[in-house]
Design a protein around this motif. Structure first.
Motif, PDB file in Angstrom:
ATOM      1  N   THR A  61     -38.625  -9.062  -4.398  1.00 37.53           N
ATOM      2  CA  THR A  61     -38.924  -9.150  -5.847  1.00 37.53           C
ATOM      3  C   THR A  61     -37.573  -8.537  -6.478  1.00 37.53           C
ATOM      4  OG1 THR A  61     -39.560  -6.916  -5.705  1.00 37.53           O
ATOM      5  CG2 THR A  61     -41.300  -8.603  -5.485  1.00 37.53           C
ATOM      6  N   PRO A  62     -37.429  -8.602  -7.800  1.00 41.52           N
ATOM      7  CA  PRO A  62     -36.353  -8.068  -8.562  1.00 41.52           C
ATOM      8  C   PRO A  62     -36.161  -6.577  -8.300  1.00 41.52           C
ATOM      9  CG  PRO A  62     -37.329  -9.762  -9.916  1.00 41.52           C
ATOM     10  CD  PRO A  62     -37.998  -9.508  -8.591  1.00 41.52           C
ATOM     11  N   HIS A  63     -37.432  -5.919  -8.125  1.00 40.28           N
ATOM     12  CA  HIS A  63     -37.714  -4.606  -7.653  1.00 40.28           C
ATOM     13  C   HIS A  63     -36.759  -4.050  -6.553  1.00 40.28           C
ATOM     14  CE1 HIS A  63     -38.943  -0.147  -7.756  1.00 40.28           C
ATOM     15  NE2 HIS A  63     -39.236  -0.489  -6.452  1.00 40.28           N
ATOM     16  N   MET A  64     -37.177  -4.941  -5.485  1.00 39.05           N
ATOM     17  CA  MET A  64     -36.450  -4.723  -4.222  1.00 39.05           C
ATOM     18  C   MET A  64     -34.803  -4.907  -4.297  1.00 39.05           C
ATOM     19  SD  MET A  64     -39.560  -6.810  -2.375  1.00 39.05           S
ATOM     20  CE  MET A  64     -38.888  -6.654  -0.464  1.00 39.05           C
ATOM     21  N   VAL A  65     -34.675  -5.719  -4.922  1.00 38.15           N
ATOM     22  CA  VAL A  65     -33.041  -6.000  -5.335  1.00 38.15           C
ATOM     23  C   VAL A  65     -32.343  -4.980  -5.661  1.00 38.15           C
ATOM     24  CG1 VAL A  65     -31.030  -7.515  -5.938  1.00 38.15           C
ATOM     25  CG2 VAL A  65     -33.494  -8.599  -4.769  1.00 38.15           C
ATOM     26  N   GLU A  66     -32.911  -4.587  -6.936  1.00 40.82           N
ATOM     27  CA  GLU A  66     -32.537  -3.476  -7.680  1.00 40.82           C
ATOM     28  C   GLU A  66     -32.461  -1.974  -6.838  1.00 40.82           C
ATOM     29  OE1 GLU A  66     -31.427  -2.951 -10.568  1.00 40.82           O
ATOM     30  OE2 GLU A  66     -31.947  -4.583 -11.887  1.00 40.82           O
TER      31      GLU A  66
ATOM     32  N   PRO B  67     -24.139   1.738  -4.533  1.00 44.21           N
ATOM     33  CA  PRO B  67     -23.529   1.901  -5.780  1.00 44.21           C
ATOM     34  C   PRO B  67     -22.003   1.305  -5.807  1.00 44.21           C
ATOM     35  CG  PRO B  67     -23.910   3.809  -5.192  1.00 44.21           C
ATOM     36  CD  PRO B  67     -24.635   3.103  -4.177  1.00 44.21           C
ATOM     37  N   ARG B  68     -21.403   1.557  -4.770  1.00 37.61           N
ATOM     38  CA  ARG B  68     -19.956   0.931  -4.740  1.00 37.61           C
ATOM     39  C   ARG B  68     -19.775  -0.307  -4.171  1.00 37.61           C
ATOM     40  NH1 ARG B  68     -16.767   6.340  -2.124  1.00 37.61           N
ATOM     41  NH2 ARG B  68     -17.646   7.881  -3.761  1.00 37.61           N
ATOM     42  N   LYS B  69     -20.739  -1.051  -3.891  1.00 38.46           N
ATOM     43  CA  LYS B  69     -20.448  -2.217  -3.613  1.00 38.46           C
ATOM     44  C   LYS B  69     -20.223  -3.155  -4.770  1.00 38.46           C
ATOM     45  CE  LYS B  69     -21.869  -4.772  -0.419  1.00 38.46           C
ATOM     46  NZ  LYS B  69     -21.151  -5.645   0.333  1.00 38.46           N
ATOM     47  N   PRO B  70     -19.342  -3.970  -4.583  1.00 42.78           N
ATOM     48  CA  PRO B  70     -18.847  -4.960  -5.447  1.00 42.78           C
ATOM     49  C   PRO B  70     -19.934  -6.104  -5.800  1.00 42.78           C
ATOM     50  CG  PRO B  70     -17.542  -5.735  -3.886  1.00 42.78           C
ATOM     51  CD  PRO B  70     -18.436  -4.103  -3.476  1.00 42.78           C
ATOM     52  N   GLY B  71     -20.066  -6.562  -6.977  1.00 42.73           N
ATOM     53  CA  GLY B  71     -21.352  -7.489  -7.268  1.00 42.73           C
ATOM     54  C   GLY B  71     -22.378  -7.102  -7.984  1.00 42.73           C
ATOM     55  N   GLY B  72     -22.812  -5.808  -7.926  1.00 40.79           N
ATOM     56  CA  GLY B  72     -24.391  -5.246  -8.321  1.00 40.79           C
ATOM     57  C   GLY B  72     -24.198  -5.936  -9.701  1.00 40.79           C
ATOM     58  N   ALA B  73     -23.419  -5.701 -10.648  1.00 45.22           N
ATOM     59  CA  ALA B  73     -23.599  -6.058 -12.148  1.00 45.22           C
ATOM     60  C   ALA B  73     -23.821  -7.675 -12.186  1.00 45.22           C
ATOM     61  CB  ALA B  73     -22.437  -5.848 -13.040  1.00 45.22           C
ATOM     62  N   LYS B  74     -23.222  -8.382 -11.449  1.00 43.86           N
ATOM     63  CA  LYS B  74     -23.373  -9.804 -11.555  1.00 43.86           C
ATOM     64  C   LYS B  74     -24.667 -10.220 -10.612  1.00 43.86           C
ATOM     65  CE  LYS B  74     -20.863 -13.892  -9.658  1.00 43.86           C
ATOM     66  NZ  LYS B  74     -19.911 -14.660  -8.725  1.00 43.86           N
TER      67      LYS B  74
END
Length: 300
Positions: A167-172, A179-186
């Motif tokens: 689910t989106p909740h699991m990905v969130e 938090p320091r991993k690149p690609g979170g916003a994308k």
């Protein structure tokens, strides 16, 4: 000797036909016996300390299993290799080469394996799939996000839901843990979880301006219905719909495309920000004043 052969065969059969030297020792073989088995072809060396049992068929899974075993304690299959094994991305050509994530304390660098070193890898971001240690679906999506096209990433999120009920909740939650991993916003944009109607409206109007098309009136009341965009000169109305409350973004956008084919005009984040040229090509003839009859497209 027969018992040792049977034990090795059973062990390897549960690991896609491959086995590590420490596992061979655990079955009762000593170093000299391992050497003789290699010379006779009973064991085929894949990496240092990792072998294929000669009579068992080798597959992409056996390559991935061997890569994980060769990379040491704490190693897990990750990135594009994990996405391929989990069937999050459709690969038309050859399957991706092995990619493995390991703790920074690991010192092995096996040739032919792409190694990603991390200071910590949360236990909640690892799992086992097809008997191979692997990153979870959410972590895999986060790993591939920086280098994956937005539309493909949205499709991968959809496949995660369809195949694994991710689910989106699991990905969130995974993004929040890293938090320091690149690609979170994308990845959030691919999920649609950070898209609001106001962003869609601003982006849609900017798209129209860029192509010198007439701007609509926005958020107007039409016969008791609030519509997002309305062109008085021909009665055209368009809805801008956020993914936020739907199961998967890709499935949601597929449904919108189906509705448009039935003359129900509604557009999403992907239509505006990722496929703007196609959206404009579809809309230009509808929006430009033509002197024709007034009509109103049914509201979705």
């Amino acid at each position: 000797m027969g018992n040792k052969r049977a034990t090795v065969a059973r062990q390897a059969a549960g690991q896609h036909g491959v086995i590590a030297s420490w596992q061979l020792v655990a079955t009762g073989l000593d170093r000299s016996e391992i050497h003789r088995w290699v010379e006779s072809g009973r064991l085929l060396r894949l990496h240092r300390g990792v072998y294929a049992v000669g009579h068992l068929r080798r597959t992409k899974q056996s390559e991935y299993m061997a890569a994980v075993l060769a990379s040491g304690t704490g190693a897990v299959l990750s990135h594009l290799a994990a996405a391929h094994l989990l069937k999050l991305l459709r690969v038309k050509a050859m399957a991706p080469a092995a990619e493995v994530t390991v703790p920074t304390t690991a010192h092995r660098r096996p040739p032919g394996i792409t190694i990603h070193r991390v200071r910590t890898l949360d236990a909640r971001d690892t799992s086992t799939f097809d008997d191979i240690r692997i990153t979870t679906v959410p972590r895999t999506l986060l790993d591939i996000a920086p280098a994956t096209e937005p539309e493909l990433l949205a499709r991968a999120c959809h496949e995660g839901w369809v195949r694994h009920r991710t689910t989106p909740h699991m990905v969130e939650a995974c993004i929040a843990r890293n938090p320091r991993k690149p690609g979170g916003a994308k990845l959030r944009r691919a999920l649609g979880s950070d898209v609001t109607l106001s962003e869609l409206e601003k982006g849609f109007l900017k798209l129209l301006r860029a192509h010198d098309l007439p701007l609509p009136r926005t958020n107007v009341d039409r016969a008791g219905d609030k519509v997002d965009c309305y062109w008085p000169h021909n009665g055209l109305t368009i809805e801008l719909q956020s993914y936020r409350y739907h199961a998967t973004r890709a499935g949601f956008e597929t449904d919108l495309a189906r509705r448009r084919r039935s003359n129900h005009l509604a557009y999403s984040y992907g239509d505006v920000f990722e496929r703007g040229d196609a959206t404009i090509a579809e809309l230009a003839g509808e929006i430009k004043p033509s002197g024709g009859s007034r009509r109103r497209v049914p509201r979705t």
